[in-house]
Design an enzyme around this catalytic site. Sequence first.
Site, PDB file in Angstrom:
ATOM      1  N   GLN A 198       0.846  -1.195   0.000  1.00 56.31           N
ATOM      2  CA  GLN A 198       0.000   0.000   0.000  1.00 56.31           C
ATOM      3  C   GLN A 198       0.883   1.247   0.000  1.00 56.31           C
ATOM      4  OE1 GLN A 198      -3.215   1.440   0.673  1.00 56.31           O
ATOM      5  NE2 GLN A 198      -2.300   3.386   1.261  1.00 56.31           N
ATOM      6  N   HIS A 204      10.629   4.745  -4.210  1.00 57.81           N
ATOM      7  CA  HIS A 204      12.045   4.937  -4.494  1.00 57.81           C
ATOM      8  C   HIS A 204      12.792   3.624  -4.259  1.00 57.81           C
ATOM      9  CE1 HIS A 204      11.239   9.210  -4.857  1.00 57.81           C
ATOM     10  NE2 HIS A 204      10.555   9.120  -3.738  1.00 57.81           N
ATOM     11  N   HIS A 207      11.798   1.407  -1.248  1.00 56.53           N
ATOM     12  CA  HIS A 207      10.519   0.704  -1.375  1.00 56.53           C
ATOM     13  C   HIS A 207      10.685  -0.534  -2.266  1.00 56.53           C
ATOM     14  CE1 HIS A 207       9.374   5.011  -0.666  1.00 56.53           C
ATOM     15  NE2 HIS A 207       8.699   4.422   0.293  1.00 56.53           N
ATOM     16  N   GLY A 292       3.399  -0.922   7.469  1.00 59.98           N
ATOM     17  CA  GLY A 292       4.589  -0.164   7.794  1.00 59.98           C
ATOM     18  C   GLY A 292       4.567   0.462   9.174  1.00 59.98           C
ATOM     19  N   ASP A 294       4.029   3.296  11.606  1.00 64.58           N
ATOM     20  CA  ASP A 294       3.034   4.377  11.581  1.00 64.58           C
ATOM     21  C   ASP A 294       2.226   4.340  10.287  1.00 64.58           C
ATOM     22  OD1 ASP A 294       1.595   6.537  12.579  1.00 64.58           O
ATOM     23  OD2 ASP A 294       2.970   8.018  11.738  1.00 64.58           O
ATOM     24  N   HIS A 295       1.716   3.166   9.969  1.00 66.10           N
ATOM     25  CA  HIS A 295       0.960   2.944   8.738  1.00 66.10           C
ATOM     26  C   HIS A 295      -0.229   3.912   8.655  1.00 66.10           C
ATOM     27  CE1 HIS A 295      -0.507   0.174   5.486  1.00 66.10           C
ATOM     28  NE2 HIS A 295      -1.654   0.752   5.805  1.00 66.10           N
ATOM     29  N   MET A 334      14.092   0.168   5.574  1.00 72.66           N
ATOM     30  CA  MET A 334      15.329  -0.051   4.838  1.00 72.66           C
ATOM     31  C   MET A 334      16.189   1.200   4.883  1.00 72.66           C
ATOM     32  SD  MET A 334      14.744  -3.173   3.858  1.00 72.66           S
ATOM     33  CE  MET A 334      15.863  -3.577   2.509  1.00 72.66           C
ATOM     34  N   ALA A 479     -14.043  36.712   4.231  1.00 71.05           N
ATOM     35  CA  ALA A 479     -13.915  35.346   4.767  1.00 71.05           C
ATOM     36  C   ALA A 479     -13.817  35.354   6.283  1.00 71.05           C
ATOM     37  CB  ALA A 479     -12.723  34.639   4.141  1.00 71.05           C
TER      38      ALA A 479
END
Length: 575
Positions: A198, A204, A207, A292, A294-295, A334, A479
Amino acid sequence: MANPPHGGVLKDLVARDAPIRESLKAEASVLPEIILTERQLCDLELIINGGFSPLESFMNEADYKSVVDTLRLVDGNVFAMPITLDVSQEDIAAKGIAPGARLVLRDPRDDQALAIITIDDIYQPDKVKEAEQVFGADDPAHPAVAYLRNKVKDFYVGGKLQAIQPPTHFDYVALRYTPAELRAHFHKVAWRKVVAFQTRNPMHRAHRELTVLAARQRQANVLIHPVVGLTKPGDVDHYTRVRVYEAIMAKYPNGMGHLALLPLAMRMAGPREAVWHAIIRKNFGATHFIVGRDHAGPGKNSQGKDFYGPYDAQDLVTKFRDEIQIEMVPFQQMTYVPSMDEYQPVDEVPKGVQTLDISGTELRRRLKTGAPIPDWFSYDAVVKTLRESYPPRSKQGFVLFLTGLHNSGKDTIAKALQVTLNQQGGRSVSLLLGDGIRPDLDAPFSATPEQRSKDLERLAFVASELARAGAAVIAAPVAPKAASRDAIKSNVLHSAGAGGNFFTIHVATPLEQCEATDRKGVYAKARKGEYKGVAGIDEEYEVPEKADLTVDLTKESVPEIVTSIVLMLETTSLV
């Protein structure tokens, strides 16, 4: 053999309802409609193609409460994320939304009828509880909580869905697979074990090394399954990312990897998101799923701390692994070892050996500033693709958003800024003032709150498109509400690509000065009750809490303020 779907049956509603498609399509032409939001569109696509199996519709109240409280549907199946269809009180009244009513759900991009929902129930959620239970805190620093607060309407509806057709996509069609199609592909190429990866970011070398290592350890193939739906504001756009994924696929051993796109609207819900992602990949046929560190974490909370612990996601997936029945592959971070010219799992590198890493934040900085990206970190083809979408800083668009009371001087400052930036050259300069967009945009007393909100949405859209094209955009609406300003900023960050550079400038000229120099008599008429909705009189002006720059015409001249703004831009290398 592909992994069985979650719940045992792939809920492919498109295939199920194909025999009655024409009759559903004919009925849809006379039914009241709900135009889906971008998130609802992503959710609907994955409901009707089976990606969210065993879910067959947007959740009714019982399933919603059960998922929020226990991470389970009422039938006992694990499901970590509430999937809801929100409507307003006005929608309920205008469209006759009630139990038993049938409504057509339409694609917001082309108005195509995608499905018909038969309403089971209408319920009002406890959004604070939903935020706390699902995302861990009712903190607007979390993008999904901000979305819940600012964009989700007050009521949810549940009911039965009948699918007419899936949404039509014109980009990367060959890479878009339904669960049934991807399962058929795995069968065709005889993939017995599939490790799904995911991502919502470019890939890079690290990965690639991670996924190859995971596949080899488990004697499996790799499914690169990136999200191309709604992600986190500020993320690299999916067009750029897919070109990166295509480039990196050539770096895999022949026949090891396959790329398929997932039209998912992420919530950045950390542990719950990881369980949800695992279930989705199981439905697409994967047997293993990489989770991973802190997915799917959204970053820092309002106190500057991470929303979730680094391994909370892995712990929650482990808790449900026997029921989900997809094997988790824990992310092995890695790191590059220069002495060996290779990547190794960080926990296998001997103590004292030099390692090199570039964080995602540092990569984005290098892309925005044009700083070099070393070949040990990424591949030439990947860097070239990213550079094409991230022009030099001096060529990137940006938005200067001036907000303040009527007659605070923001329009005068904006016009002076336009002249100064035009003089410097290098990019086109667009000025978005009320009079230039609509005569009464900057006169809140002449429009309803709903109209003012619509006008600000239009301003956000125009600003985003101009900034995406590399323009300098100067916008100067009143605004008065923080929520509307946040929505505009979010739109620019999410939609403007490399032009998503947004600066809030609070023109804090005091009300007394604004009123004393008001030649148009707006404040005088407001005090007499002739005008309504004038910020500072009968409507509160919510002072920006985190303005990039605060200026005041009672303390500085217009030229001095313009110089301060230009200097701010120079520190970011935009001019």
